[in-house]
Design a protein around this motif. Structure first.
Motif, PDB file in Angstrom:
ATOM      1  N   THR A 182      42.014  47.225  44.585  1.00 27.01           N
ATOM      2  CA  THR A 182      40.792  47.876  44.147  1.00 27.01           C
ATOM      3  C   THR A 182      39.599  46.944  44.396  1.00 27.01           C
ATOM      4  O   THR A 182      39.769  45.784  44.782  1.00 27.01           O
ATOM      5  CB  THR A 182      40.878  48.214  42.658  1.00 27.01           C
ATOM      6  OG1 THR A 182      41.301  47.053  41.937  1.00 27.01           O
ATOM      7  CG2 THR A 182      41.898  49.334  42.416  1.00 27.01           C
ATOM      8  N   THR A 183      38.378  47.451  44.155  1.00 22.54           N
ATOM      9  CA  THR A 183      37.203  46.587  44.274  1.00 22.54           C
ATOM     10  C   THR A 183      37.178  45.579  43.131  1.00 22.54           C
ATOM     11  O   THR A 183      36.988  44.383  43.322  1.00 22.54           O
ATOM     12  CB  THR A 183      35.921  47.432  44.262  1.00 22.54           C
ATOM     13  OG1 THR A 183      36.011  48.439  45.270  1.00 22.54           O
ATOM     14  CG2 THR A 183      34.705  46.564  44.534  1.00 22.54           C
ATOM     15  N   PHE A 184      37.324  46.087  41.920  1.00 26.61           N
ATOM     16  CA  PHE A 184      37.479  45.275  40.714  1.00 26.61           C
ATOM     17  C   PHE A 184      38.798  45.693  40.074  1.00 26.61           C
ATOM     18  O   PHE A 184      39.423  46.652  40.510  1.00 26.61           O
ATOM     19  CB  PHE A 184      36.329  45.523  39.731  1.00 26.61           C
ATOM     20  CG  PHE A 184      34.974  45.558  40.380  1.00 26.61           C
ATOM     21  CD1 PHE A 184      34.305  44.389  40.689  1.00 26.61           C
ATOM     22  CD2 PHE A 184      34.367  46.770  40.689  1.00 26.61           C
ATOM     23  CE1 PHE A 184      33.061  44.423  41.301  1.00 26.61           C
ATOM     24  CE2 PHE A 184      33.125  46.817  41.302  1.00 26.61           C
ATOM     25  CZ  PHE A 184      32.463  45.643  41.613  1.00 26.61           C
ATOM     26  N   ALA A 185      39.170  45.021  38.989  1.00 27.99           N
ATOM     27  CA  ALA A 185      40.326  45.483  38.222  1.00 27.99           C
ATOM     28  C   ALA A 185      39.878  45.991  36.858  1.00 27.99           C
ATOM     29  O   ALA A 185      40.100  47.146  36.518  1.00 27.99           O
ATOM     30  CB  ALA A 185      41.358  44.374  38.089  1.00 27.99           C
ATOM     31  N   CYS A 186      39.208  45.125  36.084  1.00 25.73           N
ATOM     32  CA  CYS A 186      38.762  45.460  34.731  1.00 25.73           C
ATOM     33  C   CYS A 186      37.268  45.163  34.650  1.00 25.73           C
ATOM     34  O   CYS A 186      36.861  44.005  34.683  1.00 25.73           O
ATOM     35  CB  CYS A 186      39.509  44.631  33.693  1.00 25.73           C
ATOM     36  SG  CYS A 186      41.313  44.709  33.852  1.00 25.73           S
ATOM     37  N   HIS A 187      36.445  46.192  34.479  1.00 24.01           N
ATOM     38  CA  HIS A 187      35.025  46.082  34.801  1.00 24.01           C
ATOM     39  C   HIS A 187      34.189  46.854  33.789  1.00 24.01           C
ATOM     40  O   HIS A 187      34.439  48.028  33.524  1.00 24.01           O
ATOM     41  CB  HIS A 187      34.834  46.663  36.211  1.00 24.01           C
ATOM     42  CG  HIS A 187      33.468  46.551  36.787  1.00 24.01           C
ATOM     43  ND1 HIS A 187      32.681  45.441  36.657  1.00 24.01           N
ATOM     44  CD2 HIS A 187      32.736  47.433  37.534  1.00 24.01           C
ATOM     45  CE1 HIS A 187      31.541  45.628  37.310  1.00 24.01           C
ATOM     46  NE2 HIS A 187      31.553  46.845  37.832  1.00 24.01           N
ATOM     47  N   GLY A 217      35.423  41.362  34.566  1.00 22.79           N
ATOM     48  CA  GLY A 217      34.012  41.060  34.524  1.00 22.79           C
ATOM     49  C   GLY A 217      33.193  42.007  33.691  1.00 22.79           C
ATOM     50  O   GLY A 217      33.630  43.092  33.312  1.00 22.79           O
ATOM     51  N   ILE A 218      31.962  41.553  33.388  1.00 23.09           N
ATOM     52  CA  ILE A 218      30.948  42.343  32.704  1.00 23.09           C
ATOM     53  C   ILE A 218      29.657  42.205  33.498  1.00 23.09           C
ATOM     54  O   ILE A 218      29.236  41.090  33.820  1.00 23.09           O
ATOM     55  CB  ILE A 218      30.729  41.860  31.263  1.00 23.09           C
ATOM     56  CG1 ILE A 218      31.996  42.069  30.425  1.00 23.09           C
ATOM     57  CG2 ILE A 218      29.536  42.563  30.618  1.00 23.09           C
ATOM     58  CD1 ILE A 218      31.907  41.489  29.021  1.00 23.09           C
ATOM     59  N   ASP A 219      29.021  43.339  33.786  1.00 24.74           N
ATOM     60  CA  ASP A 219      27.732  43.329  34.476  1.00 24.74           C
ATOM     61  C   ASP A 219      26.740  44.098  33.611  1.00 24.74           C
ATOM     62  O   ASP A 219      26.598  45.309  33.725  1.00 24.74           O
ATOM     63  CB  ASP A 219      27.859  43.963  35.862  1.00 24.74           C
ATOM     64  CG  ASP A 219      26.518  44.012  36.576  1.00 24.74           C
ATOM     65  OD1 ASP A 219      25.572  43.358  36.107  1.00 24.74           O
ATOM     66  OD2 ASP A 219      26.425  44.709  37.602  1.00 24.74           O
ATOM     67  N   ALA A 220      26.067  43.384  32.717  1.00 28.32           N
ATOM     68  CA  ALA A 220      25.054  43.984  31.850  1.00 28.32           C
ATOM     69  C   ALA A 220      23.651  43.646  32.315  1.00 28.32           C
ATOM     70  O   ALA A 220      22.682  43.945  31.630  1.00 28.32           O
ATOM     71  CB  ALA A 220      25.236  43.488  30.418  1.00 28.32           C
ATOM     72  N   ASN A 221      23.537  43.027  33.461  1.00 30.60           N
ATOM     73  CA  ASN A 221      22.296  42.387  33.850  1.00 30.60           C
ATOM     74  C   ASN A 221      21.499  43.172  34.880  1.00 30.60           C
ATOM     75  O   ASN A 221      20.644  42.633  35.566  1.00 30.60           O
ATOM     76  CB  ASN A 221      22.599  40.981  34.386  1.00 30.60           C
ATOM     77  CG  ASN A 221      21.402  40.070  34.329  1.00 30.60           C
ATOM     78  OD1 ASN A 221      20.512  40.260  33.513  1.00 30.60           O
ATOM     79  ND2 ASN A 221      21.373  39.085  35.202  1.00 30.60           N
ATOM     80  N   ALA A 251      43.464  37.198  42.842  1.00 33.17           N
ATOM     81  CA  ALA A 251      42.201  37.799  43.235  1.00 33.17           C
ATOM     82  C   ALA A 251      41.375  36.783  44.009  1.00 33.17           C
ATOM     83  O   ALA A 251      41.499  35.571  43.794  1.00 33.17           O
ATOM     84  CB  ALA A 251      41.421  38.269  42.017  1.00 33.17           C
ATOM     85  N   LEU A 252      40.524  37.277  44.880  1.00 31.21           N
ATOM     86  CA  LEU A 252      39.594  36.417  45.600  1.00 31.21           C
ATOM     87  C   LEU A 252      38.703  35.675  44.616  1.00 31.21           C
ATOM     88  O   LEU A 252      38.415  34.483  44.767  1.00 31.21           O
ATOM     89  CB  LEU A 252      38.755  37.271  46.556  1.00 31.21           C
ATOM     90  CG  LEU A 252      37.729  36.538  47.409  1.00 31.21           C
ATOM     91  CD1 LEU A 252      38.431  35.658  48.433  1.00 31.21           C
ATOM     92  CD2 LEU A 252      36.813  37.545  48.105  1.00 31.21           C
ATOM     93  N   GLU A 253      38.243  36.374  43.574  1.00 35.65           N
ATOM     94  CA  GLU A 253      37.414  35.785  42.526  1.00 35.65           C
ATOM     95  C   GLU A 253      37.972  36.259  41.188  1.00 35.65           C
ATOM     96  O   GLU A 253      38.097  37.463  40.949  1.00 35.65           O
ATOM     97  CB  GLU A 253      35.966  36.250  42.687  1.00 35.65           C
ATOM     98  CG  GLU A 253      35.007  35.601  41.718  1.00 35.65           C
ATOM     99  CD  GLU A 253      33.554  36.010  41.988  1.00 35.65           C
ATOM    100  OE1 GLU A 253      32.687  35.581  41.205  1.00 35.65           O
ATOM    101  OE2 GLU A 253      33.308  36.753  42.953  1.00 35.65           O
ATOM    102  N   ALA A 254      38.315  35.314  40.302  1.00 42.98           N
ATOM    103  CA  ALA A 254      38.975  35.693  39.058  1.00 42.98           C
ATOM    104  C   ALA A 254      38.074  36.548  38.187  1.00 42.98           C
ATOM    105  O   ALA A 254      38.493  37.585  37.667  1.00 42.98           O
ATOM    106  CB  ALA A 254      39.406  34.446  38.298  1.00 42.98           C
TER     107      ALA A 254
END
Length: 275
Positions: A182-187, A217-221, A251-254
């Protein structure tokens, strides 16, 4: 109300020639006790809408607005023109559903399980699609997603990037699932000017296999809708009590966390046995 659509094993319910008014293929509003069941196939014939990329008027395959007590079970959904499901209401059970479409560069916006609901149980689904795989949009409360595998799309998602009403999310659990390529896993994701709160999201026992970007990850920004490029002004969403427990894989990036500053900074973020 009190309606069952039975798609029997070996049967296919297939969308016909392209229509232009955006009406969903299957639609109900302000109803109760709706079942779409069986071991057959519902084919949205989406290829006739996918090009040019993102053209307007692409219909959802299944849209339920203000509907309560819904069962989707064992059907195979193919080639949605837009979202496979767009679900709003309460008391949804989604069991053993398979969804298949090409990736997003071919089949854009083909969200898999897309809910704005309370009291939802998703179990044993298998999804390969072209956007958010299993996504909670607002408002979402009391949701459990378990024993489900997602591939190729954007993984397990809380939040949205395409509207500006108040975003309210509470008591959402993803457990014993797999995110593969997937693009992300848990987002968790939000954009500029969005407001609301997230309180109580748990990602637990998730197997991660080679996402193209980060695993957690979290993207609130207020970054881009995919959370990848640019930095925006920041959302007005309060994000508290988000847990990542026993997330295991490669993952490429954890992970990547872009939270707000000041009173809207993320609080109560737990990582436990993340490998």
């Amino acid at each position: 109300t009190h309606t069952e659509l039975l798609v029997a094993r070996g049967a296919t319910l297939k969308a016909g020639l392209k229509w232009m008014d955006g009406r969903p293929f299957l639609y109900a509003t302000n109803a109760t006790n709706i079942s779409i069941v069986g071991n057959g196939t519902i084919d949205g014939s989406g290829a006739q809408w996918w090009l040019p990329h993102g053209q307007p008027g692409r219909p959802h395959l299944i849209r339920l607005d203000g509907v309560s007590h819904v069962l989707l079970e064992n059907v195979t959904l193919l080639n949605a023109a837009n979202h496979f499901t767009n679900l709003h209401g309460t008391h949804y059970r989604i069991y053993g559903v398979t969804m298949r479409s090409p990736p997003s560069h071919i089949a854009p916006n083909t969200d898999g399980i897309n809910t704005k609901c309370s009291n939802v149980h998703v179990r044993g689904c298998d999804i390969s699609n072209g956007d958010d795989s299993v996504v909670m949009k607002a408002p979402s409360r009391n949701v459990l997603v378990e024993d489900t595998i997602v591939r190729q799309g954007n993984g397990f998602v809380v939040g949205t990037a395409d509207d500006n009403f108040e975003h309210i999310f509470s008591n959402i659990t993803f457990r014993n699932n797999i995110a593969e390529n997937t693009t992300f896993a848990c987002h968790v994701k939000f954009k500029d000017s969005q407001s609301g709160y997230v309180d109580g999201v748990r990602f637990e026992d998730i197997g991660v296999r080679d996402p193209t970007h980060y695993a957690i990850g979290i993207d609130a920004n207020g970054q881009s809708s995919a959370g990848l490029t640019g930095v925006g002004l920041g959302s007005n969403v309060s994000i508290v009590n988000v847990s990542f427990v026993r997330i295991i894989g490669r993952a490429l990036e954890a992970g990547r966390f872009t939270c707000n500053k000041g009173p809207l900074q993320c609080r109560g973020i737990l990582m436990e046995h993340v490998h």
